[in-house]
Design a protein around this motif. Structure first.
Motif, PDB file in Angstrom:
ATOM      1  N   LEU A  14    -120.800  70.571 -24.226  1.00 49.51           N
ATOM      2  CA  LEU A  14    -119.388  70.691 -24.598  1.00 49.51           C
ATOM      3  C   LEU A  14    -118.413  69.465 -24.851  1.00 49.51           C
ATOM      4  CD1 LEU A  14    -118.572  74.013 -22.838  1.00 49.51           C
ATOM      5  CD2 LEU A  14    -119.027  73.785 -25.298  1.00 49.51           C
ATOM      6  N   LEU A  15    -118.766  68.753 -23.836  1.00 48.05           N
ATOM      7  CA  LEU A  15    -117.714  67.450 -23.948  1.00 48.05           C
ATOM      8  C   LEU A  15    -118.257  66.445 -25.247  1.00 48.05           C
ATOM      9  CD1 LEU A  15    -117.865  65.943 -20.105  1.00 48.05           C
ATOM     10  CD2 LEU A  15    -115.788  67.000 -21.455  1.00 48.05           C
ATOM     11  N   LEU A  16    -119.436  66.441 -25.529  1.00 49.30           N
ATOM     12  CA  LEU A  16    -119.860  65.700 -26.609  1.00 49.30           C
ATOM     13  C   LEU A  16    -119.452  66.463 -27.866  1.00 49.30           C
ATOM     14  CD1 LEU A  16    -121.686  63.577 -28.174  1.00 49.30           C
ATOM     15  CD2 LEU A  16    -123.411  65.245 -27.853  1.00 49.30           C
ATOM     16  N   MET A  17    -119.223  67.917 -27.869  1.00 49.18           N
ATOM     17  CA  MET A  17    -118.868  68.516 -28.946  1.00 49.18           C
ATOM     18  C   MET A  17    -117.626  68.371 -29.187  1.00 49.18           C
ATOM     19  SD  MET A  17    -118.500  72.800 -29.176  1.00 49.18           S
ATOM     20  CE  MET A  17    -117.072  72.707 -28.123  1.00 49.18           C
ATOM     21  N   MET A 103    -103.604  77.022 -26.793  1.00 51.71           N
ATOM     22  CA  MET A 103    -103.439  78.048 -25.721  1.00 51.71           C
ATOM     23  C   MET A 103    -104.676  79.186 -25.777  1.00 51.71           C
ATOM     24  SD  MET A 103    -100.439  77.555 -24.608  1.00 51.71           S
ATOM     25  CE  MET A 103    -100.126  79.164 -23.798  1.00 51.71           C
ATOM     26  N   TYR A 104    -105.689  78.662 -26.480  1.00 57.29           N
ATOM     27  CA  TYR A 104    -106.759  79.555 -26.130  1.00 57.29           C
ATOM     28  C   TYR A 104    -107.343  79.444 -24.795  1.00 57.29           C
ATOM     29  CZ  TYR A 104    -109.706  75.592 -27.002  1.00 57.29           C
ATOM     30  OH  TYR A 104    -110.404  74.131 -26.718  1.00 57.29           O
ATOM     31  N   VAL A 105    -106.888  78.361 -24.208  1.00 60.42           N
ATOM     32  CA  VAL A 105    -107.327  78.255 -22.682  1.00 60.42           C
ATOM     33  C   VAL A 105    -106.733  79.264 -21.883  1.00 60.42           C
ATOM     34  CG1 VAL A 105    -105.668  76.430 -22.150  1.00 60.42           C
ATOM     35  CG2 VAL A 105    -107.819  76.505 -20.913  1.00 60.42           C
ATOM     36  N   VAL A 106    -105.502  79.768 -22.063  1.00 55.90           N
ATOM     37  CA  VAL A 106    -104.820  80.799 -21.536  1.00 55.90           C
ATOM     38  C   VAL A 106    -105.445  82.217 -22.037  1.00 55.90           C
ATOM     39  CG1 VAL A 106    -102.604  81.898 -21.003  1.00 55.90           C
ATOM     40  CG2 VAL A 106    -102.747  79.524 -21.269  1.00 55.90           C
ATOM     41  N   PHE A 107    -105.695  82.326 -23.219  1.00 60.75           N
ATOM     42  CA  PHE A 107    -106.154  83.650 -23.515  1.00 60.75           C
ATOM     43  C   PHE A 107    -107.505  83.803 -23.135  1.00 60.75           C
ATOM     44  CE2 PHE A 107    -102.882  82.836 -27.100  1.00 60.75           C
ATOM     45  CZ  PHE A 107    -102.158  83.665 -26.581  1.00 60.75           C
ATOM     46  N   THR A 108    -108.386  82.852 -23.021  1.00 61.00           N
ATOM     47  CA  THR A 108    -109.704  83.307 -22.474  1.00 61.00           C
ATOM     48  C   THR A 108    -109.750  83.955 -21.428  1.00 61.00           C
ATOM     49  OG1 THR A 108    -110.475  81.320 -23.962  1.00 61.00           O
ATOM     50  CG2 THR A 108    -111.977  82.191 -22.138  1.00 61.00           C
ATOM     51  N   TYR A 159    -109.806  82.136 -31.414  1.00 63.16           N
ATOM     52  CA  TYR A 159    -110.741  81.213 -30.832  1.00 63.16           C
ATOM     53  C   TYR A 159    -111.097  81.708 -29.327  1.00 63.16           C
ATOM     54  CZ  TYR A 159    -109.536  77.873 -34.579  1.00 63.16           C
ATOM     55  OH  TYR A 159    -109.819  77.326 -35.854  1.00 63.16           O
ATOM     56  N   ALA A 160    -110.271  82.185 -28.680  1.00 65.68           N
ATOM     57  CA  ALA A 160    -110.458  82.742 -27.272  1.00 65.68           C
ATOM     58  C   ALA A 160    -111.616  83.770 -27.429  1.00 65.68           C
ATOM     59  CB  ALA A 160    -109.111  83.186 -26.557  1.00 65.68           C
ATOM     60  N   LEU A 161    -111.202  84.748 -28.320  1.00 65.94           N
ATOM     61  CA  LEU A 161    -112.117  85.948 -28.629  1.00 65.94           C
ATOM     62  C   LEU A 161    -113.495  85.431 -28.900  1.00 65.94           C
ATOM     63  CD1 LEU A 161    -112.413  89.048 -28.753  1.00 65.94           C
ATOM     64  CD2 LEU A 161    -111.765  88.774 -31.122  1.00 65.94           C
ATOM     65  N   HIS A 162    -113.627  84.608 -29.646  1.00 70.76           N
ATOM     66  CA  HIS A 162    -114.940  83.914 -30.068  1.00 70.76           C
ATOM     67  C   HIS A 162    -115.619  83.220 -28.773  1.00 70.76           C
ATOM     68  CE1 HIS A 162    -117.640  80.575 -31.261  1.00 70.76           C
ATOM     69  NE2 HIS A 162    -118.082  81.357 -32.326  1.00 70.76           N
ATOM     70  N   ILE A 163    -114.970  82.580 -27.931  1.00 72.59           N
ATOM     71  CA  ILE A 163    -115.451  81.980 -26.760  1.00 72.59           C
ATOM     72  C   ILE A 163    -115.977  83.150 -25.859  1.00 72.59           C
ATOM     73  CG2 ILE A 163    -114.831  80.691 -24.773  1.00 72.59           C
ATOM     74  CD1 ILE A 163    -112.785  79.079 -26.428  1.00 72.59           C
ATOM     75  N   VAL A 164    -115.069  84.096 -25.650  1.00 73.58           N
ATOM     76  CA  VAL A 164    -115.403  85.066 -24.772  1.00 73.58           C
ATOM     77  C   VAL A 164    -116.689  85.926 -25.142  1.00 73.58           C
ATOM     78  CG1 VAL A 164    -114.787  87.461 -23.752  1.00 73.58           C
ATOM     79  CG2 VAL A 164    -113.184  85.692 -23.663  1.00 73.58           C
ATOM     80  N   VAL A 165    -116.822  86.412 -26.448  1.00 77.34           N
ATOM     81  CA  VAL A 165    -117.656  87.070 -27.159  1.00 77.34           C
ATOM     82  C   VAL A 165    -119.064  86.159 -27.168  1.00 77.34           C
ATOM     83  CG1 VAL A 165    -118.684  88.481 -28.921  1.00 77.34           C
ATOM     84  CG2 VAL A 165    -116.199  88.715 -28.182  1.00 77.34           C
ATOM     85  N   LEU A 166    -118.878  84.806 -27.600  1.00 69.09           N
ATOM     86  CA  LEU A 166    -120.123  84.143 -27.541  1.00 69.09           C
ATOM     87  C   LEU A 166    -120.688  84.210 -26.241  1.00 69.09           C
ATOM     88  CD1 LEU A 166    -121.772  82.364 -29.191  1.00 69.09           C
ATOM     89  CD2 LEU A 166    -120.225  80.256 -28.761  1.00 69.09           C
ATOM     90  N   PRO A 235    -119.943  80.177 -17.949  1.00 63.71           N
ATOM     91  CA  PRO A 235    -118.946  81.307 -18.234  1.00 63.71           C
ATOM     92  C   PRO A 235    -117.783  80.851 -19.159  1.00 63.71           C
ATOM     93  CG  PRO A 235    -119.318  80.891 -15.864  1.00 63.71           C
ATOM     94  CD  PRO A 235    -119.981  79.853 -16.568  1.00 63.71           C
ATOM     95  N   ALA A 236    -117.485  81.842 -19.936  1.00 67.70           N
ATOM     96  CA  ALA A 236    -116.395  81.730 -20.975  1.00 67.70           C
ATOM     97  C   ALA A 236    -115.321  80.869 -20.596  1.00 67.70           C
ATOM     98  CB  ALA A 236    -116.037  82.995 -21.628  1.00 67.70           C
ATOM     99  N   THR A 237    -114.653  81.235 -19.277  1.00 62.51           N
ATOM    100  CA  THR A 237    -113.420  80.597 -18.970  1.00 62.51           C
ATOM    101  C   THR A 237    -113.399  79.202 -18.501  1.00 62.51           C
ATOM    102  OG1 THR A 237    -114.010  81.548 -16.920  1.00 62.51           O
ATOM    103  CG2 THR A 237    -112.275  82.632 -18.057  1.00 62.51           C
ATOM    104  N   ARG A 238    -114.690  78.832 -17.889  1.00 59.10           N
ATOM    105  CA  ARG A 238    -114.967  77.347 -17.729  1.00 59.10           C
ATOM    106  C   ARG A 238    -115.313  76.788 -18.909  1.00 59.10           C
ATOM    107  NH1 ARG A 238    -119.091  78.179 -12.923  1.00 59.10           N
ATOM    108  NH2 ARG A 238    -120.094  76.000 -13.831  1.00 59.10           N
ATOM    109  N   ALA A 239    -115.998  77.190 -19.959  1.00 56.57           N
ATOM    110  CA  ALA A 239    -116.117  76.677 -21.401  1.00 56.57           C
ATOM    111  C   ALA A 239    -114.853  76.343 -21.918  1.00 56.57           C
ATOM    112  CB  ALA A 239    -116.973  77.370 -22.216  1.00 56.57           C
TER     113      ALA A 239
END
Length: 301
Positions: A14-17, A103-108, A159-166, A235-239
């Motif tokens: 994820l850091l590389l990305m 702010m996706y970091v808050v919504f995730t 974006y938050a929804l994408h992170i959570v569902v992914l 986990p999505a929140t950590r990602a």
């Protein structure tokens, strides 16, 4: 390979990305000055989709009907986020757009709790607050709420929804196929946004084509593949918190290329984002080594 080692590799992925994403800001600014933003997105993701389908047809086939539909749904969510962010960017400054998108970091964690009843630890909420403060220092030099902010805030939700569902659907064995189908859906969604003016305009010159190819193959297909694989082990929140390092890398590239000057806001803001990542990634893992079995690392949120 142990679960803790896979989680470490996922974090590094994820850091590389995010470093790759951070490297694209200068190129994107140059390209969208010479072609419409929706057209740029449509061409970029169309190239990425064709490349992914050509490289991984068997992986797509092995997904089955359910996996293909999941990839298309994830891509549609991400594509909608791209368009909302782009429309918002036309109305607000890039710095405000960067903060609002972050702010996706808050919504995730909120979506993870609402949709999947995922328990979010106090440490993660603390890291979320640190990351938000860091994003503000990195990005904001004045802020007003208008249509552009609301559109960009909507993109952050997508974006938050994408992170959570992914994070819910991703499996390491399906990463290639799922990434390919996401690229297809993103290209379709962005292509629809160009229909009103007769379809996407192609890049105007070789320099623009080179930038589009880099952003399609490296920052598009490659980054999506890394994210899909990494989220099968995190986990999505950590990602989401790890991914907030994007503006840190963007600032570092801006300083390196001479387009920005290193200042206290960069240093403090970047430090807060890195502290947030340490809080949810490195600190608990160091405790886990002595206090918990390795299998507990992946499930701790």
């Amino acid at each position: 390979m142990s679960t803790s080692r896979l989680a470490t590799l996922a974090t590094l992925g994820l850091l590389l990305m995010t470093a790759v994403w951070g490297s694209t800001f200068v190129m994107i600014k140059d390209v969208i000055a010479r072609m419409p933003v929706a057209d740029f997105l449509a061409v970029r993701f169309a190239v990425a989709a064709v490349a992914m389908l050509a490289l991984f047809p068997r992986h797509v086939w092995r997904l089955g009907r359910v996996g293909i539909m999941r990839g298309l749904v994830l891509g549609a969510i991400y594509g909608a986020g791209q368009l909302l962010q782009t429309w918002g960017l036309a109305l607000i400054s890039p710095s405000v757009s960067g903060f609002t998108t972050g702010m996706y970091v808050v919504f995730t964690p909120i979506l993870a709790a609402l949709l999947f009843r995922q328990h979010v630890r106090a440490r993660v909420w603390g890291a979320t607050l640190l990351a938000t403060l860091g994003l503000g220092l990195l990005s904001l030099h004045g802020f007003s709420v208008g249509a552009g902010v609301w559109l960009t805030l909507a993109s952050a939700v997508m974006y938050a929804l994408h992170i959570v569902v992914l994070g819910r659907w991703a499996r390491s064995d399906d990463a290639f196929g799922l990434s390919a189908m996401q690229m297809v859906a993103i290209a379709l969604v962005c292509g629809l946004a160009t229909v009103s003016h007769g379809g996407p305009m192609l890049p105007p010159d070789s320099a623009a084509w080179l930038a589009v190819l880099y952003m399609a193959l490296i920052a598009g297909a490659g980054a999506m593949l890394l994210q899909t694989w990494a989220q099968s082990h995190l986990p999505a929140t950590r990602a989401a918190i790890v991914m907030t390092t994007e503006p840190v890398f963007a600032a570092a590239f801006a300083v390196a290329f001479g387009t920005d000057v290193l200042g206290w806001r960069m240093l403090v803001g970047g430090g807060l984002v890195l502290a947030a990542m340490y809080l949810v990634e490195l600190a608990p893992r160091r405790k886990t080594v002595t206090a918990l079995p390795a299998e507990a690392v992946h499930h701790e949120v």
